[in-house]
Design an enzyme around this catalytic site. Structure first.
Site, PDB file in Angstrom:
ATOM      1  N   TYR A  19       0.837  -1.202   0.000  1.00  0.00           N
ATOM      2  CA  TYR A  19       0.000   0.000   0.000  1.00  0.00           C
ATOM      3  C   TYR A  19       0.872   1.253   0.000  1.00  0.00           C
ATOM      4  O   TYR A  19       0.654   2.175  -0.788  1.00  0.00           O
ATOM      5  CB  TYR A  19      -0.931  -0.025   1.217  1.00  0.00           C
ATOM      6  CG  TYR A  19      -1.832   1.174   1.350  1.00  0.00           C
ATOM      7  CD1 TYR A  19      -2.830   1.422   0.421  1.00  0.00           C
ATOM      8  CD2 TYR A  19      -1.683   2.055   2.412  1.00  0.00           C
ATOM      9  CE1 TYR A  19      -3.660   2.526   0.541  1.00  0.00           C
ATOM     10  CE2 TYR A  19      -2.512   3.149   2.552  1.00  0.00           C
ATOM     11  CZ  TYR A  19      -3.496   3.390   1.608  1.00  0.00           C
ATOM     12  OH  TYR A  19      -4.315   4.484   1.733  1.00  0.00           O
ATOM     13  N   GLU A  41     -12.026   5.270   4.501  1.00  0.00           N
ATOM     14  CA  GLU A  41     -11.469   6.047   5.615  1.00  0.00           C
ATOM     15  C   GLU A  41     -12.495   6.164   6.731  1.00  0.00           C
ATOM     16  O   GLU A  41     -12.148   6.118   7.914  1.00  0.00           O
ATOM     17  CB  GLU A  41     -11.005   7.432   5.154  1.00  0.00           C
ATOM     18  CG  GLU A  41      -9.812   7.433   4.224  1.00  0.00           C
ATOM     19  CD  GLU A  41      -8.504   6.929   4.831  1.00  0.00           C
ATOM     20  OE1 GLU A  41      -8.417   6.759   6.067  1.00  0.00           O
ATOM     21  OE2 GLU A  41      -7.552   6.701   4.067  1.00  0.00           O
ATOM     22  N   TRP A  49      -5.904   0.690   9.959  1.00  0.00           N
ATOM     23  CA  TRP A  49      -6.030   0.713   8.505  1.00  0.00           C
ATOM     24  C   TRP A  49      -5.738  -0.668   7.923  1.00  0.00           C
ATOM     25  O   TRP A  49      -6.285  -1.048   6.888  1.00  0.00           O
ATOM     26  CB  TRP A  49      -5.118   1.778   7.899  1.00  0.00           C
ATOM     27  CG  TRP A  49      -5.236   1.853   6.411  1.00  0.00           C
ATOM     28  CD1 TRP A  49      -4.275   1.548   5.504  1.00  0.00           C
ATOM     29  CD2 TRP A  49      -6.400   2.240   5.644  1.00  0.00           C
ATOM     30  NE1 TRP A  49      -4.762   1.705   4.224  1.00  0.00           N
ATOM     31  CE2 TRP A  49      -6.062   2.139   4.283  1.00  0.00           C
ATOM     32  CE3 TRP A  49      -7.684   2.643   5.981  1.00  0.00           C
ATOM     33  CZ2 TRP A  49      -6.949   2.428   3.261  1.00  0.00           C
ATOM     34  CZ3 TRP A  49      -8.572   2.938   4.954  1.00  0.00           C
ATOM     35  CH2 TRP A  49      -8.197   2.831   3.615  1.00  0.00           C
TER      36      TRP A  49
END
Length: 184
Positions: A19, A41, A49
């Site tokens: 990522y 988000e 995350w």
């Protein structure tokens, strides 16, 4: 690429490395990609995350590829389906907010892409270390205020700043990170 210096958060899991190296901080455009990022988000709020990254494919499948028109058309049966889907984060408030926000995207008087990018700062100071990375900025506060004014949910200043970082509106790769863009 193993010997490259990365932002400190990026080395704890293979998903983070990929990522960080391939997505985070790169300019992202388009209504669907930005609606996806805004939605994810919001789902990340209060979670790691990494949880979201590991469930991203399931989120995409469950939320019709984050096509705002499709998600806005979700009804009570879809919400029930999503609440039963172990592949995603099953939080009713966040699921309802995503459906609601899809409707707000459709009602915008300008494309979501254009609206969000209007909050990109003209200048941004690169953080020297992870400790220098802020959780919010004046621009993320303004973005959150505008999105809330337009009826969006789960779009606080911290969520908006995370979106700005992820979508490349700001480049918060630390100074010694190989992905940091050179100063102009």
């Amino acid at each position: 690429m193993r010997d490259r210096v990365r932002c400190a958060w990026a080395g704890s899991a293979p998903e983070y490395v990929a990522y960080h190296d391939d997505e985070w901080g790169r300019p992202l455009h388009g209504v669907v990609p930005l609606f996806e990022r805004l939605s994810l988000e919001a789902f990340q709020s209060g979670l790691s995350w990494l949880v979201i990254l590991r469930k991203r494919a399931a989120f995409r499948a469950a939320f019709a590829g984050f096509d705002p028109a499709a998600v806005a058309a979700f009804g009570p049966d879809d919400v029930a389906r999503l609440l039963g889907d172990a592949g995603i984060v099953r939080n009713r408030a966040k699921i309802e907010a995503t459906r609601h926000n899809a409707g707000r995207v459709i009602e915008l008087d300008r494309p979501l892409d254009e609206l969000l990018w209007s909050f990109a700062p003209a200048a941004h100071v690169r953080p020297a270390t992870l400790a220098d990375v802020p959780a919010t900025s004046p621009e993320s506060v303004a973005m959150a205020k505008e999105l809330k004014r337009r009826g969006f949910r789960f779009v606080g200043p911290t969520t908006c700043y995370a979106l700005m970082q992820a979508a490349g509106l700001v480049d918060d790769h630390v100074a010694d990170c190989w992905r940091a863009t050179p100063a102009v």
